[in-house]
Design a protein around this motif. Structure first.
Motif, mmCIF file in Angstrom:
data_model
loop_
_atom_site.group_PDB
_atom_site.id
_atom_site.type_symbol
_atom_site.label_atom_id
_atom_site.label_comp_id
_atom_site.label_asym_id
_atom_site.label_seq_id
_atom_site.Cartn_x
_atom_site.Cartn_y
_atom_site.Cartn_z
ATOM 1 N N THR A 58 88.233 92.642 55.736
ATOM 2 C CA THR A 58 87.207 93.483 54.882
ATOM 3 C C THR A 58 87.237 95.124 55.795
ATOM 4 N N ALA A 59 87.481 95.193 56.776
ATOM 5 C CA ALA A 59 87.484 96.561 57.192
ATOM 6 C C ALA A 59 88.679 97.254 56.466
ATOM 7 N N LYS A 60 89.681 96.761 56.325
ATOM 8 C CA LYS A 60 90.966 97.373 56.079
ATOM 9 C C LYS A 60 91.127 97.232 54.393
ATOM 10 N N ASN A 61 90.381 96.225 53.858
ATOM 11 C CA ASN A 61 90.579 96.179 52.395
ATOM 12 C C ASN A 61 89.213 96.115 51.586
ATOM 13 N N PRO A 62 88.498 97.234 51.871
ATOM 14 C CA PRO A 62 87.064 96.889 51.350
ATOM 15 C C PRO A 62 86.952 96.899 49.519
ATOM 16 N N LYS A 63 88.034 97.318 48.913
ATOM 17 C CA LYS A 63 88.366 97.303 47.611
ATOM 18 C C LYS A 63 88.635 95.876 47.044
ATOM 19 N N THR A 64 89.465 95.528 47.932
ATOM 20 C CA THR A 64 89.896 94.043 47.362
ATOM 21 C C THR A 64 88.654 92.990 47.652
ATOM 22 N N VAL A 65 88.018 93.234 48.681
ATOM 23 C CA VAL A 65 86.901 92.400 48.920
ATOM 24 C C VAL A 65 85.903 92.453 47.685
ATOM 25 N N ARG A 66 85.491 93.832 47.306
ATOM 26 C CA ARG A 66 84.583 93.907 46.303
ATOM 27 C C ARG A 66 85.283 93.558 45.003
ATOM 28 N N ALA A 67 86.451 93.714 44.743
ATOM 29 C CA ALA A 67 86.879 93.248 43.395
ATOM 30 C C ALA A 67 86.845 91.860 43.544
ATOM 31 N N THR A 68 87.232 91.005 44.372
ATOM 32 C CA THR A 68 87.245 89.542 44.474
ATOM 33 C C THR A 68 85.477 89.049 44.276
ATOM 34 N N MET A 69 84.820 89.686 44.931
ATOM 35 C CA MET A 69 83.244 89.468 44.708
ATOM 36 C C MET A 69 82.932 89.511 43.315
ATOM 37 N N ARG A 70 83.362 90.650 42.460
ATOM 38 C CA ARG A 70 83.019 90.945 41.215
ATOM 39 C C ARG A 70 83.592 89.848 40.148
#
Length: 413
Positions: A252-264
């Motif tokens: 999550t710390a390294k890939n915040p945009k990936t986490v948020r895109a997955t959540m969307r």
């Protein structure tokens, strides 16, 4: 320069192919800067109905819409789910709520790997199934079962009940239910771990007297004529938390945009699923061998709240499994406090845990609120709330240690 029709069509086709995987609204933007840092995301699932928002986000192209190249990986057990997230083979996962805490704390055989829960996948929709033999004797509650359990214990042949993973939801529901009727889950019976998809087969061969698991395996036990539903988990605790979407803290710390895109993508799939007219299609998709591998008819009924308990009782339950409605996705921190209180109650931690520090680390409503705001999704104002379970005992997240010690049946030293 003149361009032939053939060259034009070739160029147009190539451009269309290149743009096909770009999320709507991002074509023409700076994809590398705006998109996920790590677009290839492998997502672990277990064969349960509550993996459906992950499966449908994949099948409906919603991950792709948000720039995620998703792979859905069905795993054999919750231990495998844990391990593959820990070593990074899976970057996101379908997870039991309590496992995120066990991983963060290094409990119950978990290597210590801090893990976050920014989103719930569902509420409700699990159950406790007992054998048909118990039902035929009129034994449907733990208080009714207690004399038989104590007799079996005295003969050194204890009754056996199964759950899916020691720190997980099914373990806590089974423990709470048994203890409510005076049965100590660690002393009076044998409590074993069985992967969800293997529950019915193990009950068929007489390995257990009851189990707690998610759907569709409770419905499957009824369809196969081997058991009945004693109680649903929404009857134990209305709108209780269940499975979660989890990532390691490091990822999550390294890939915040990936986490948020997955959540969307998962939130959008959850919205789609909670339109009941879509649930027939959902049941058909998730029933496939690469996902749940169960007849769609067995999955579908309880998704609509049509409950046949297998013992003559039938009802329309309005608190069926939800994926979005009634703030289903919001990760209330008070739920994390409740979980830690149960770790304490059952001796999984020997000392008072750092309730506040652990919950703030694992439960991440702050991340959910960011995503929800971008999507126009309303969220609760508070992160904590009191809860009252089926036995009438109220949980106050401000006093978790008092709550843990209030039960007559426990495994604390």
């Amino acid at each position: 320069m003149d361009v032939t029709r053939r060259e034009f069509l070739k160029t147009t086709t190539t451009t269309a192919a290149l743009l096909a995987g770009v999320p709507g609204g991002w074509a023409g933007g700076v994809y590398a800067a705006d998109g996920p840092e790590a677009p290839k995301v492998r997502i672990g699932i277990i064969a349960l109905t509550d993996c459906s928002s992950l499966v449908m986000a994949h099948e409906l192209g919603l991950f792709k819409k948000y720039g995620i190249e998703s792979t859905i990986s069905k795993e054999a057990s919750w231990a495998v789910i844990r391990d593959r997230l820990t070593i990074g083979e899976n970057q996101a996962t379908h997870l039991l709520l309590g496992t995120a805490y066990a991983m963060t704390m290094g409990l119950q055989g978990s290597p210590q790997k801090p893990t976050i829960v920014p989103l719930y996948l569902n509420r409700n929709g699990q159950a406790i199934t007992l054998t048909k033999a118990l039902g035929d004797k009129g034994l449907k509650t733990p208080a009714q079962i207690k004399p038989l359990a104590l007799e079996a214990k005295a003969k050194s042949s204890p009754m056996t009940f199964a759950m899916t993973y020691p720190p997980g939801t099914h373990a806590m529901w089974m423990r709470y239910w048994l203890a409510s009727g005076g049965i100590h889950p660690d002393r009076d019976v044998s409590l074993i771990t069985i992967p969800p998809a293997q529950m019915v087969a193990n009950m068929k061969v007489g390995k257990m007297d009851g189990f707690c698991v998610g759907e569709p395996w409770n419905a499957r036990a009824i369809a196969d004529g081997i058991g009945f539903t004693a109680i649903t988990t929404q009857q134990l605790w209305r709108d209780h938390p269940e499975k979660v979407l989890a990532f390691t803290e490091e990822f999550t710390a390294k890939n915040p945009k990936t986490v948020r895109a997955t959540m969307r993508a998962v939130v959008e799939a959850s919205q789609w699923i909670d339109k009941l007219e879509n649930r027939a299609r959902m049941a058909e998709v998730v029933s496939q061998p690469q996902y749940i591998n169960c007849p769609k008819e067995i999955i579908y009924g309880r998704l609509l709240g049509d409950y046949d308990y297998g013992d003559g009782r039938k009802e329309k339950d309005k608190y069926y499994m939800t994926f979005f409605d009634r703030h289903a996705n919001f990760p209330l921190r008070s739920h994390g406090v409740w979980w830690l209180s149960q770790f304490r109650r059952w001796g999984m931690v020997k000392e008072t845990p750092d309730y506040k520090g652990l919950v703030e680390r694992v439960h991440r409503p702050d991340i959910f609120r960011e995503v929800a705001q971008e999507m126009g999704v309303e969220t609760p104002r508070e992160d904590m709330k009191k809860e009252t379970l089926f036995d009438g005992v109220t949980f106050d997240p401000a006093e978790p240690e008092k709550y843990a010690k209030s039960f007559a049946i426990h495994s604390m030293a």
